[in-house]
Design a protein around this motif. Sequence first.
Motif, PDB file in Angstrom:
ATOM      1  N   ALA A 317      28.734  20.781  29.733  1.00  0.00           N
ATOM      2  CA  ALA A 317      29.528  21.999  29.917  1.00  0.00           C
ATOM      3  C   ALA A 317      28.791  23.216  29.352  1.00  0.00           C
ATOM      4  N   VAL A 318      28.150  23.057  28.179  1.00  0.00           N
ATOM      5  CA  VAL A 318      27.380  24.157  27.584  1.00  0.00           C
ATOM      6  C   VAL A 318      26.206  24.536  28.503  1.00  0.00           C
ATOM      7  N   ALA A 319      25.496  23.509  28.968  1.00  0.00           N
ATOM      8  CA  ALA A 319      24.344  23.780  29.839  1.00  0.00           C
ATOM      9  C   ALA A 319      24.787  24.457  31.130  1.00  0.00           C
ATOM     10  N   LEU A 320      25.945  24.033  31.667  1.00  0.00           N
ATOM     11  CA  LEU A 320      26.436  24.649  32.894  1.00  0.00           C
ATOM     12  C   LEU A 320      26.819  26.102  32.662  1.00  0.00           C
ATOM     13  N   ALA A 321      27.525  26.335  31.523  1.00  0.00           N
ATOM     14  CA  ALA A 321      27.890  27.721  31.207  1.00  0.00           C
ATOM     15  C   ALA A 321      26.644  28.559  30.948  1.00  0.00           C
ATOM     16  N   LEU A 324      25.086  29.330  34.498  1.00  0.00           N
ATOM     17  CA  LEU A 324      25.849  30.107  35.463  1.00  0.00           C
ATOM     18  C   LEU A 324      26.392  31.420  34.920  1.00  0.00           C
ATOM     19  N   ALA A 325      26.322  31.621  33.584  1.00  0.00           N
ATOM     20  CA  ALA A 325      26.970  32.790  32.993  1.00  0.00           C
ATOM     21  C   ALA A 325      26.343  34.080  33.510  1.00  0.00           C
ATOM     22  N   ARG A 326      27.176  34.915  34.128  1.00  0.00           N
ATOM     23  CA  ARG A 326      26.814  36.268  34.556  1.00  0.00           C
ATOM     24  C   ARG A 326      25.540  36.299  35.368  1.00  0.00           C
ATOM     25  N   GLN A 327      25.372  35.320  36.226  1.00  0.00           N
ATOM     26  CA  GLN A 327      24.298  35.312  37.214  1.00  0.00           C
ATOM     27  C   GLN A 327      22.910  35.194  36.612  1.00  0.00           C
ATOM     28  N   ARG A 328      22.776  34.856  35.355  1.00  0.00           N
ATOM     29  CA  ARG A 328      21.438  34.666  34.794  1.00  0.00           C
ATOM     30  C   ARG A 328      21.512  33.610  33.693  1.00  0.00           C
ATOM     31  N   VAL A 329      20.336  33.076  33.377  1.00  0.00           N
ATOM     32  CA  VAL A 329      20.270  32.008  32.385  1.00  0.00           C
ATOM     33  C   VAL A 329      20.550  32.578  30.999  1.00  0.00           C
ATOM     34  N   ARG A 330      21.499  31.981  30.297  1.00  0.00           N
ATOM     35  CA  ARG A 330      21.773  32.348  28.909  1.00  0.00           C
ATOM     36  C   ARG A 330      21.070  31.338  28.019  1.00  0.00           C
ATOM     37  N   ARG A 331      20.253  31.846  27.132  1.00  0.00           N
ATOM     38  CA  ARG A 331      19.466  30.960  26.278  1.00  0.00           C
ATOM     39  C   ARG A 331      20.330  30.456  25.122  1.00  0.00           C
ATOM     40  N   VAL A 332      20.599  29.153  25.104  1.00  0.00           N
ATOM     41  CA  VAL A 332      21.318  28.505  23.991  1.00  0.00           C
ATOM     42  C   VAL A 332      20.301  27.640  23.251  1.00  0.00           C
ATOM     43  N   HIS A 333      20.137  27.902  21.969  1.00  0.00           N
ATOM     44  CA  HIS A 333      19.122  27.216  21.176  1.00  0.00           C
ATOM     45  C   HIS A 333      19.534  25.767  20.910  1.00  0.00           C
ATOM     46  N   PRO A 334      18.553  24.827  20.832  1.00  0.00           N
ATOM     47  CA  PRO A 334      18.903  23.434  20.500  1.00  0.00           C
ATOM     48  C   PRO A 334      19.690  23.295  19.201  1.00  0.00           C
ATOM     49  N   VAL A 335      19.450  24.193  18.243  1.00  0.00           N
ATOM     50  CA  VAL A 335      20.237  24.147  17.005  1.00  0.00           C
ATOM     51  C   VAL A 335      21.726  24.376  17.307  1.00  0.00           C
ATOM     52  N   TYR A 378      33.171  29.696  18.401  1.00  0.00           N
ATOM     53  CA  TYR A 378      31.713  29.666  18.347  1.00  0.00           C
ATOM     54  C   TYR A 378      31.118  29.874  19.732  1.00  0.00           C
ATOM     55  N   GLY A 379      31.749  29.310  20.767  1.00  0.00           N
ATOM     56  CA  GLY A 379      31.243  29.460  22.122  1.00  0.00           C
ATOM     57  C   GLY A 379      31.238  30.903  22.577  1.00  0.00           C
ATOM     58  N   ARG A 380      32.177  31.693  22.049  1.00  0.00           N
ATOM     59  CA  ARG A 380      32.215  33.120  22.411  1.00  0.00           C
ATOM     60  C   ARG A 380      30.907  33.813  22.046  1.00  0.00           C
ATOM     61  N   HIS A 381      30.373  33.494  20.874  1.00  0.00           N
ATOM     62  CA  HIS A 381      29.110  34.117  20.438  1.00  0.00           C
ATOM     63  C   HIS A 381      27.908  33.378  21.017  1.00  0.00           C
ATOM     64  N   MET A 382      28.023  32.055  21.161  1.00  0.00           N
ATOM     65  CA  MET A 382      26.901  31.266  21.672  1.00  0.00           C
ATOM     66  C   MET A 382      26.603  31.617  23.129  1.00  0.00           C
ATOM     67  N   LEU A 383      27.647  31.875  23.917  1.00  0.00           N
ATOM     68  CA  LEU A 383      27.475  32.172  25.330  1.00  0.00           C
ATOM     69  C   LEU A 383      27.465  33.668  25.624  1.00  0.00           C
ATOM     70  N   GLY A 384      27.724  34.466  24.611  1.00  0.00           N
ATOM     71  CA  GLY A 384      27.581  35.901  24.763  1.00  0.00           C
ATOM     72  C   GLY A 384      28.769  36.610  25.359  1.00  0.00           C
ATOM     73  N   GLY A 389      33.368  32.017  26.216  1.00  0.00           N
ATOM     74  CA  GLY A 389      33.690  31.223  25.034  1.00  0.00           C
ATOM     75  C   GLY A 389      35.042  30.544  25.143  1.00  0.00           C
ATOM     76  N   TRP A 390      36.044  31.299  25.570  1.00  0.00           N
ATOM     77  CA  TRP A 390      37.377  30.705  25.644  1.00  0.00           C
ATOM     78  C   TRP A 390      37.512  29.761  26.834  1.00  0.00           C
ATOM     79  N   LEU A 391      36.737  30.007  27.902  1.00  0.00           N
ATOM     80  CA  LEU A 391      36.711  29.017  28.975  1.00  0.00           C
ATOM     81  C   LEU A 391      36.094  27.705  28.489  1.00  0.00           C
ATOM     82  N   PHE A 392      35.059  27.839  27.653  1.00  0.00           N
ATOM     83  CA  PHE A 392      34.461  26.642  27.058  1.00  0.00           C
ATOM     84  C   PHE A 392      35.478  25.924  26.169  1.00  0.00           C
ATOM     85  N   GLY A 393      36.232  26.693  25.369  1.00  0.00           N
ATOM     86  CA  GLY A 393      37.272  26.095  24.529  1.00  0.00           C
ATOM     87  C   GLY A 393      38.345  25.414  25.359  1.00  0.00           C
ATOM     88  N   ALA A 394      38.720  26.021  26.486  1.00  0.00           N
ATOM     89  CA  ALA A 394      39.728  25.411  27.363  1.00  0.00           C
ATOM     90  C   ALA A 394      39.207  24.097  27.945  1.00  0.00           C
TER      91      ALA A 394
END
Length: 447
Positions: A317-321, A324-335, A378-384, A389-394
């Motif tokens: 789900a994180v990788a998908l978000a 797909l987020a806002r038509q460009r790749v959002r960089r989420v760090h492995p940490v 946390y997803g709100r800040h991780m995904l920008g 973030g709240w869709l991730f929480g849902a």
Amino acid sequence: MRNPVVVKVMAVLATVLLISVVLARIGWLVDERQGYQREAVDSVQQSYAGAQTLLGPVLQRQCVEEWDVVQGSGAERRTEVARRSFALQAVPAELVASTKTQADARYRGLFKVNGYNARLELQARWPQLAALQPQAEVAGGRVSCQAPTVWVAVSDPRGLRGASIQLAGRTLELQPGTGHAAWKDGLHAELPAAAADAGALELNVVLDLVGTAELAVVPAARSLQWTLASDWPHPSFGGRFLPVTREVRDDGFDARWSVSALASNAAQTVEQAGGEKPRLAALDTLAVTFTDPVNPYVLADRAIKYGLLFVVLSFAAVALAETLARQRVRRVHPVQYALVGLALALFFLLLLALSEQLPFAAAYGLAAAACVLLLGSYGRHMLGGARDGWLFGAGMALLYGLLYLLLLREQTALLVGSLGLFAALAAVMLLTRRLDWYRLGATAESA
């Protein structure tokens, strides 16, 4: 130069491996707590009373046969007396048992052990007592017998809190032990000597019995009718015979058994004199176990078995978000992936700890709510973005709901899990159907 996509995938896989180790350690902790619970059950049974199995009432008569044996010849001829001892048993032709139990839970620290108080009323009838009339096996044998006794055996005599046996309105004097060679634990009473010669006999037996976990009755009668009423709402019927009728309610249950000697060899086994007898637990029984349908350790163990799948779906789900987020790749760090995985693993630890203090449903709800809020925030800040973030929480809340459904629906868990995985795969395929994966990889490498 290394492809950053490959490096990131390897880092995420390493994170998954790390989280699986954490889940395995939490699983060991669940096993350890289950061991403590078993020790608590053993401790209560050693100091209180264990599972109870009832056998009786049974009539018994100890007899001795003597006969003369001539030894030698002529002047050395002498006569000696030989003897054999034997016991005669007679099970009732009709046994009507009525039992009422009340739950009496016992605790060792945090651990609950299901105990009960039972009152058993037994009406036993022998229309004739031919089985108590001895027959000489040796020509010229002389048979003498003691007064008959009636005995009742229980698997744990420490649970006997009171008992009475009445014959024709007369209360008999009770003695500890059965006097039987194989089933020694219980009680017995001596009958009048004339009882063995009576045409019929009827006894009323009342027992106040305590035990833990299980109550069972051996159908040692030509015909047995047993009715059981209890305030425990979660019975598990076992033994060799299920109830003829039963009604399970929120405030208890009622059950009725009917067994004849044609269906069980228990009566024949008890009446056979001599030879080795089986243990009480090895006889045919009618049994009910007072179970807890929601065992927190069993459910926590089952939940952890889904843990790795839970983590993989969350990472997907994180990788998908991220993709797909806002038509460009959002960089989420492995940490950040690792922190999300640790939050997911912490859910199972919270579930275990809370379920020892609260009902399982409440414990699951609190642990899931805490993790959903944490991951959504946390997803709100991780995904920008707040929306992502709240869709991730849902999505996480949906996963926790699916997991709870899997835990409750043990019989249909495979079906529910398969449908859930199919729905997840279909959603990923639908959302990424127009995605150019080659272009995505080239964009990530150039970045």
